[in-house]
Design a protein around this motif. Sequence first.
Motif, PDB file in Angstrom:
ATOM      1  N   THR A 103     -10.911  -2.395  -4.907  1.00  0.00           N
ATOM      2  CA  THR A 103     -12.125  -1.662  -5.288  1.00  0.00           C
ATOM      3  C   THR A 103     -13.237  -1.922  -4.286  1.00  0.00           C
ATOM      4  OG1 THR A 103     -12.766  -3.513  -6.692  1.00  0.00           O
ATOM      5  CG2 THR A 103     -11.551  -1.719  -7.756  1.00  0.00           C
ATOM      6  N   PRO A 104     -14.219  -1.008  -4.221  1.00  0.00           N
ATOM      7  CA  PRO A 104     -15.343  -1.235  -3.310  1.00  0.00           C
ATOM      8  C   PRO A 104     -16.068  -2.544  -3.637  1.00  0.00           C
ATOM      9  CG  PRO A 104     -15.331   1.028  -4.107  1.00  0.00           C
ATOM     10  CD  PRO A 104     -14.309   0.273  -4.912  1.00  0.00           C
ATOM     11  N   PRO A 105     -16.730  -3.160  -2.659  1.00  0.00           N
ATOM     12  CA  PRO A 105     -16.920  -2.642  -1.292  1.00  0.00           C
ATOM     13  C   PRO A 105     -15.666  -2.825  -0.428  1.00  0.00           C
ATOM     14  CG  PRO A 105     -17.948  -4.791  -1.506  1.00  0.00           C
ATOM     15  CD  PRO A 105     -17.470  -4.415  -2.883  1.00  0.00           C
ATOM     16  N   TYR A 106     -15.426  -1.851   0.477  1.00  0.00           N
ATOM     17  CA  TYR A 106     -14.252  -1.903   1.329  1.00  0.00           C
ATOM     18  C   TYR A 106     -14.520  -2.823   2.523  1.00  0.00           C
ATOM     19  CZ  TYR A 106     -12.947   2.173  -1.429  1.00  0.00           C
ATOM     20  OH  TYR A 106     -12.642   3.004  -2.447  1.00  0.00           O
ATOM     21  N   THR A 107     -13.692  -3.827   2.654  1.00  0.00           N
ATOM     22  CA  THR A 107     -13.863  -4.825   3.723  1.00  0.00           C
ATOM     23  C   THR A 107     -12.691  -4.751   4.684  1.00  0.00           C
ATOM     24  OG1 THR A 107     -12.669  -6.514   2.472  1.00  0.00           O
ATOM     25  CG2 THR A 107     -15.051  -6.338   2.086  1.00  0.00           C
ATOM     26  N   ASN A 108     -12.835  -5.480   5.809  1.00  0.00           N
ATOM     27  CA  ASN A 108     -11.738  -5.519   6.783  1.00  0.00           C
ATOM     28  C   ASN A 108     -10.483  -6.110   6.161  1.00  0.00           C
ATOM     29  OD1 ASN A 108     -13.272  -4.380   8.798  1.00  0.00           O
ATOM     30  ND2 ASN A 108     -13.991  -6.356   9.609  1.00  0.00           N
ATOM     31  N   TRP A 109     -10.676  -7.125   5.333  1.00  0.00           N
ATOM     32  CA  TRP A 109      -9.516  -7.754   4.666  1.00  0.00           C
ATOM     33  C   TRP A 109      -8.783  -6.737   3.781  1.00  0.00           C
ATOM     34  CZ3 TRP A 109      -8.455  -8.497  -0.554  1.00  0.00           C
ATOM     35  CH2 TRP A 109      -7.351  -9.293  -0.840  1.00  0.00           C
ATOM     36  N   LEU A 133       6.499  -1.400  -6.225  1.00  0.00           N
ATOM     37  CA  LEU A 133       5.975  -2.745  -6.021  1.00  0.00           C
ATOM     38  C   LEU A 133       4.451  -2.736  -5.832  1.00  0.00           C
ATOM     39  CD1 LEU A 133       6.972  -5.648  -5.836  1.00  0.00           C
ATOM     40  CD2 LEU A 133       7.216  -5.350  -3.354  1.00  0.00           C
ATOM     41  N   ALA A 134       3.940  -1.634  -5.280  1.00  0.00           N
ATOM     42  CA  ALA A 134       2.497  -1.532  -5.074  1.00  0.00           C
ATOM     43  C   ALA A 134       1.739  -1.519  -6.402  1.00  0.00           C
ATOM     44  CB  ALA A 134       2.164  -0.262  -4.292  1.00  0.00           C
ATOM     45  N   LEU A 135       2.450  -1.188  -7.487  1.00  0.00           N
ATOM     46  CA  LEU A 135       1.842  -1.189  -8.828  1.00  0.00           C
ATOM     47  C   LEU A 135       2.351  -2.373  -9.650  1.00  0.00           C
ATOM     48  CD1 LEU A 135       2.067   2.646  -9.611  1.00  0.00           C
ATOM     49  CD2 LEU A 135       0.078   1.363  -8.795  1.00  0.00           C
ATOM     50  N   LEU A 136       2.659  -3.448  -8.963  1.00  0.00           N
ATOM     51  CA  LEU A 136       3.147  -4.663  -9.613  1.00  0.00           C
ATOM     52  C   LEU A 136       2.201  -5.069 -10.752  1.00  0.00           C
ATOM     53  CD1 LEU A 136       5.370  -6.880  -9.287  1.00  0.00           C
ATOM     54  CD2 LEU A 136       3.674  -8.203  -8.003  1.00  0.00           C
ATOM     55  N   GLY A 137       2.803  -5.431 -11.885  1.00  0.00           N
ATOM     56  CA  GLY A 137       2.006  -5.807 -13.042  1.00  0.00           C
ATOM     57  C   GLY A 137       1.922  -4.716 -14.094  1.00  0.00           C
ATOM     58  N   SER A 138       2.646  -3.613 -13.846  1.00  0.00           N
ATOM     59  CA  SER A 138       2.653  -2.513 -14.822  1.00  0.00           C
ATOM     60  C   SER A 138       4.080  -2.050 -15.078  1.00  0.00           C
ATOM     61  CB  SER A 138       1.803  -1.346 -14.316  1.00  0.00           C
ATOM     62  OG  SER A 138       2.325  -0.842 -13.103  1.00  0.00           O
ATOM     63  N   SER A 139       4.260  -1.292 -16.159  1.00  0.00           N
ATOM     64  CA  SER A 139       5.556  -0.694 -16.469  1.00  0.00           C
ATOM     65  C   SER A 139       5.331   0.791 -16.767  1.00  0.00           C
ATOM     66  CB  SER A 139       6.204  -1.386 -17.671  1.00  0.00           C
ATOM     67  OG  SER A 139       5.366  -1.281 -18.822  1.00  0.00           O
ATOM     68  N   SER A 140       6.405   1.593 -16.654  1.00  0.00           N
ATOM     69  CA  SER A 140       6.279   3.043 -16.778  1.00  0.00           C
ATOM     70  C   SER A 140       7.416   3.622 -17.600  1.00  0.00           C
ATOM     71  CB  SER A 140       6.281   3.695 -15.395  1.00  0.00           C
ATOM     72  OG  SER A 140       5.302   3.123 -14.555  1.00  0.00           O
ATOM     73  N   LEU A 155      -3.246  -8.244 -13.752  1.00  0.00           N
ATOM     74  CA  LEU A 155      -4.014  -7.796 -12.603  1.00  0.00           C
ATOM     75  C   LEU A 155      -3.071  -7.298 -11.522  1.00  0.00           C
ATOM     76  CD1 LEU A 155      -6.954  -7.755 -11.419  1.00  0.00           C
ATOM     77  CD2 LEU A 155      -6.369  -9.915 -10.304  1.00  0.00           C
ATOM     78  N   GLY A 156      -3.310  -6.100 -11.004  1.00  0.00           N
ATOM     79  CA  GLY A 156      -2.443  -5.517  -9.994  1.00  0.00           C
ATOM     80  C   GLY A 156      -3.113  -5.415  -8.647  1.00  0.00           C
ATOM     81  N   ALA A 157      -2.337  -4.989  -7.641  1.00  0.00           N
ATOM     82  CA  ALA A 157      -2.851  -4.883  -6.269  1.00  0.00           C
ATOM     83  C   ALA A 157      -4.004  -3.898  -6.175  1.00  0.00           C
ATOM     84  CB  ALA A 157      -1.714  -4.459  -5.339  1.00  0.00           C
ATOM     85  N   VAL A 158      -3.927  -2.820  -6.940  1.00  0.00           N
ATOM     86  CA  VAL A 158      -4.980  -1.800  -6.890  1.00  0.00           C
ATOM     87  C   VAL A 158      -6.323  -2.397  -7.297  1.00  0.00           C
ATOM     88  CG1 VAL A 158      -5.774   0.387  -7.900  1.00  0.00           C
ATOM     89  CG2 VAL A 158      -3.376   0.106  -7.242  1.00  0.00           C
ATOM     90  N   ASP A 159      -6.292  -3.348  -8.233  1.00  0.00           N
ATOM     91  CA  ASP A 159      -7.538  -3.963  -8.712  1.00  0.00           C
ATOM     92  C   ASP A 159      -8.223  -4.793  -7.618  1.00  0.00           C
ATOM     93  OD1 ASP A 159      -7.348  -3.070 -11.493  1.00  0.00           O
ATOM     94  OD2 ASP A 159      -5.602  -4.397 -11.576  1.00  0.00           O
ATOM     95  N   LEU A 160      -7.469  -5.140  -6.576  1.00  0.00           N
ATOM     96  CA  LEU A 160      -8.043  -5.912  -5.462  1.00  0.00           C
ATOM     97  C   LEU A 160      -8.684  -5.014  -4.411  1.00  0.00           C
ATOM     98  CD1 LEU A 160      -5.086  -8.432  -4.916  1.00  0.00           C
ATOM     99  CD2 LEU A 160      -7.176  -8.799  -6.263  1.00  0.00           C
ATOM    100  N   GLN A 175      -8.861  -3.503   4.177  1.00  0.00           N
ATOM    101  CA  GLN A 175      -8.250  -2.510   5.056  1.00  0.00           C
ATOM    102  C   GLN A 175      -6.877  -2.988   5.533  1.00  0.00           C
ATOM    103  OE1 GLN A 175      -9.449   0.746   6.183  1.00  0.00           O
ATOM    104  NE2 GLN A 175      -7.250   0.688   6.500  1.00  0.00           N
ATOM    105  N   ARG A 176      -6.814  -4.316   5.897  1.00  0.00           N
ATOM    106  CA  ARG A 176      -5.525  -4.863   6.340  1.00  0.00           C
ATOM    107  C   ARG A 176      -4.500  -4.818   5.218  1.00  0.00           C
ATOM    108  NH1 ARG A 176      -8.991  -8.534   8.973  1.00  0.00           N
ATOM    109  NH2 ARG A 176      -8.691 -10.128   7.368  1.00  0.00           N
ATOM    110  N   LEU A 177      -4.942  -5.070   3.988  1.00  0.00           N
ATOM    111  CA  LEU A 177      -4.047  -5.035   2.832  1.00  0.00           C
ATOM    112  C   LEU A 177      -3.515  -3.614   2.606  1.00  0.00           C
ATOM    113  CD1 LEU A 177      -2.789  -6.644   0.535  1.00  0.00           C
ATOM    114  CD2 LEU A 177      -4.814  -6.163  -0.850  1.00  0.00           C
TER     115      LEU A 177
END
Length: 469
Positions: A451-457, A96-103, A444-449, A459-461
Amino acid sequence: MIDTKNIYSELFDKQKANQFVVGNSSYNERIEKLKRLKHAIENTYKQDIREALYEDFKKPHLETDLTEIYPVINEINFVRKNLKSWLKKQWVDTPLALLGSSSFIMNEPKGVCLIISPWNYPINLTFGPLVSAIAAGNTVIIKPSEMTPNTSKLMAKIVSELFEESEIALVEGEVEVSQELLKLPFNHIFFTGSPAVGKIVMKAASEHLTSVTLELGGKSPTIIDDASHLEKTVKKIVYGKFTNAGQTCIAPDYVLLKSNLKSKFIEIFKAKVLEFYSENTENSESYCRIVNRKHFERLVSHIEDAKSNKSTIASGGTYNATDNFIEPTLVFNSPEDSKLMQEEIFGPILPLITYETIEEAVAYVNSREKPLALYIFSKNNKVIDFVLKNTRAGSTCVNHNLLQFLNHNLPFGGSNNSGIGNSHGYFGFLEFINQRSVLKQHTLGAVDLLTPPYTNWKQRLVDLTIKWF
């Protein structure tokens, strides 16, 4: 003078240049190659195969059909039934963490492969791996043993008639040919032979980080307890041991026998040898010869050593140098430090060792290298389970021997000293392919959200992802 190094390099380069053409061949094209090979072995050259093996070491025609021709035909038939499913993409779940892709997993050919085959079953152990290599879509160079020259010559003829050398080629010659081939950067090497030579092959392969399949051997033990049906057991062992005059990598190498069965075992052994091969085994049309003088003399030295060191030749022991003939031989009470007990026998000599408890028998097996095969003859399921759980081996057959080789639904291979990797069916196919992993991003997947810069938001994700996904 011909520059053989250039010949092999040029052949390798031809196959390397052609590997993607062969690798992209369709299911139907691969099946067509297998059909051609099957027809050549089963029809066009069947009698030639029988005659070549008889010329090389007097292998009986029926034994050739059973142990050389049938296994290859059976392998081809099995692959033809299953190859379509093996070639399909294997879709796998995507987290689920790679939602938006298939393997999926893609079975791709390894590329240019080398098959070095032995002399004891030259047709079977050359064309068997070749079937897997063809199914996987590889180009292949084959180097058969020089010890069976008539069969090697015939195989060279078959291969040259069926295939272009840029796809599959067979080269004959002495050990120097293998040495030159091993210098080349193959993508995979499939070797069948002794552990000693297997180490040489593996060392050469390491220079190019080439993957290997090593089908080796070792001293395959046969454990018999007093819950077995002894007459049936001994009959099966005599058959398994003396097929091909004992020149079989998975033949019983020695017998561990409950001590109270010793006299009866020897009595039945003699009766079964007589039943199979008559009073004069040398004149039997059902018994082959040792492949050459070198191996004959090696085996004779074991017999003579047994005679001189107070071992008991319980049955057999005669030989004839003019014909490389050695009688089926049963030896009892061989010293533990004798070559007979330390080296793989690979011939028609069977040492007999007695034990008192099954724990003692298992400890004896475990004091040695892991064998290619281990055999258990018993009707006691507790004994069978105990042996299976407390020993290690490439394969095991319960209440028979050799038969595990013929089931293409089972992997065939060793462990450590007895081999690396497997052959037969899907397992042989896997040796000649790379399981390539493919992930395809669609949206667009969760990983794409993240990317740097790393923010508190962000970090919570990440914290939520670690905890829940």
